[in-house]
Write a protein that holds these residues in place. Structure first.
Motif, mmCIF file in Angstrom:
data_model
loop_
_atom_site.group_PDB
_atom_site.id
_atom_site.type_symbol
_atom_site.label_atom_id
_atom_site.label_comp_id
_atom_site.label_asym_id
_atom_site.label_seq_id
_atom_site.Cartn_x
_atom_site.Cartn_y
_atom_site.Cartn_z
ATOM 1 N N PHE A 1 0.826 -1.209 0.000
ATOM 2 C CA PHE A 1 0.000 0.000 0.000
ATOM 3 C C PHE A 1 0.860 1.259 0.000
ATOM 4 O O PHE A 1 0.551 2.237 -0.666
ATOM 5 N N ARG A 2 1.935 1.218 0.755
ATOM 6 C CA ARG A 2 2.804 2.392 0.837
ATOM 7 C C ARG A 2 3.406 2.720 -0.520
ATOM 8 O O ARG A 2 3.622 3.882 -0.856
ATOM 9 N N ALA A 3 3.674 1.694 -1.322
ATOM 10 C CA ALA A 3 4.245 1.915 -2.653
ATOM 11 C C ALA A 3 3.296 2.707 -3.551
ATOM 12 O O ALA A 3 3.733 3.359 -4.490
ATOM 13 N N ASP A 4 1.988 2.640 -3.271
ATOM 14 C CA ASP A 4 0.977 3.379 -4.020
ATOM 15 C C ASP A 4 1.108 3.130 -5.522
ATOM 16 O O ASP A 4 1.219 4.053 -6.316
ATOM 17 N N SER A 5 1.135 1.858 -5.884
ATOM 18 C CA SER A 5 1.245 1.471 -7.297
ATOM 19 C C SER A 5 0.349 0.261 -7.531
ATOM 20 O O SER A 5 -0.088 -0.399 -6.594
ATOM 21 N N ASP A 6 0.095 -0.032 -8.794
ATOM 22 C CA ASP A 6 -0.679 -1.221 -9.116
ATOM 23 C C ASP A 6 0.017 -2.475 -8.595
ATOM 24 O O ASP A 6 -0.633 -3.374 -8.063
ATOM 25 N N ALA A 7 1.343 -2.529 -8.731
ATOM 26 C CA ALA A 7 2.099 -3.684 -8.243
ATOM 27 C C ALA A 7 2.010 -3.793 -6.721
ATOM 28 O O ALA A 7 1.893 -4.889 -6.171
ATOM 29 N N GLY A 8 2.027 -2.672 -6.026
ATOM 30 C CA GLY A 8 1.915 -2.683 -4.567
ATOM 31 C C GLY A 8 0.545 -3.150 -4.106
ATOM 32 O O GLY A 8 0.429 -3.922 -3.154
ATOM 33 N N ILE A 9 -0.490 -2.701 -4.786
ATOM 34 C CA ILE A 9 -1.846 -3.135 -4.449
ATOM 35 C C ILE A 9 -1.992 -4.624 -4.743
ATOM 36 O O ILE A 9 -2.595 -5.368 -3.960
ATOM 37 N N ALA A 10 -1.405 -5.087 -5.834
ATOM 38 C CA ALA A 10 -1.442 -6.519 -6.158
ATOM 39 C C ALA A 10 -0.712 -7.324 -5.087
ATOM 40 O O ALA A 10 -1.137 -8.429 -4.730
ATOM 41 N N GLN A 11 0.372 -6.773 -4.544
ATOM 42 C CA GLN A 11 1.093 -7.440 -3.458
ATOM 43 C C GLN A 11 0.181 -7.583 -2.252
ATOM 44 O O GLN A 11 0.119 -8.657 -1.642
ATOM 45 N N ALA A 12 -0.532 -6.543 -1.897
ATOM 46 C CA ALA A 12 -1.459 -6.608 -0.763
ATOM 47 C C ALA A 12 -2.556 -7.631 -1.034
ATOM 48 O O ALA A 12 -2.917 -8.424 -0.155
ATOM 49 N N PHE A 13 -3.075 -7.648 -2.248
ATOM 50 C CA PHE A 13 -4.137 -8.577 -2.622
ATOM 51 C C PHE A 13 -3.661 -10.028 -2.559
ATOM 52 O O PHE A 13 -4.445 -10.932 -2.262
#
Length: 154
Positions: free
Chosen positions: A47-59
């Motif tokens: 989430f902190r990365a604030d990117s599509d890849a970061g959101i995918a990591q959280a998911f």
């Protein structure tokens, strides 16, 4: 991951928070070696990365039950941006002491958003057996705590 939880579900204070976020987990998906705190830290890093890849990591750490409500990842991303935007690009996060009951582990988190405001959350985790990951911790849901410091429950 971010399904709404009933207000009376849990009482969890953030007393005893620590700057545990400084130890960012490099984990990008469930692993039986990860603790509940590791899973939350990995999601927060995404989430902190604030990117599509970061959101995918959280998911990637969303439980199967959670994914059935919040997925696929594109829908999850829209939900995060619309309802949990303060998580994206946050300045810092502190983790409270873990709480447990028979079925779940609860991780309180205090976020300092990019705008400097503080937000409180509770991550709800359970163990799952997956094809490539037996007994892995995954997130069943995340609930926002009330902004009112006198509030005693979610």
């Amino acid at each position: 991951m971010f399904r709404f939880l009933a207000p009376a579900l849990l009482v969890l204070g953030l007393a005893g928070t620590s700057p545990a976020f400084a130890q960012i987990s490099p984990a990008t998906g469930p692993d039986p070696e990860l603790s509940p705190g590791d899973v939350v830290r990995a999601q927060l890093a995404g989430f902190r990365a604030d990117s599509d890849a970061g959101i995918a990591q959280a998911f990637a750490f969303a439980s199967p039950r959670n994914r059935s409500v919040t997925g696929p990842v594109q829908r999850f991303s829209k939900m995060i941006r619309a309802g949990y935007g303060e998580l994206l690009g946050h300045r810092s996060a502190s983790l409270a002491e873990l709480r447990q009951d028979e079925a779940h582990t609860y991780q309180g988190v205090e976020i300092t958003a990019a705008d400097g405001r503080t937000h409180l959350y509770v991550f709800i985790l359970s163990r799952y057996d997956l094809p490539n990951c037996d007994n892995c911790w995954m997130t069943d849901g995340v609930a926002k705590r009330p902004a009112n410091p006198d509030a005693q429950s979610l």
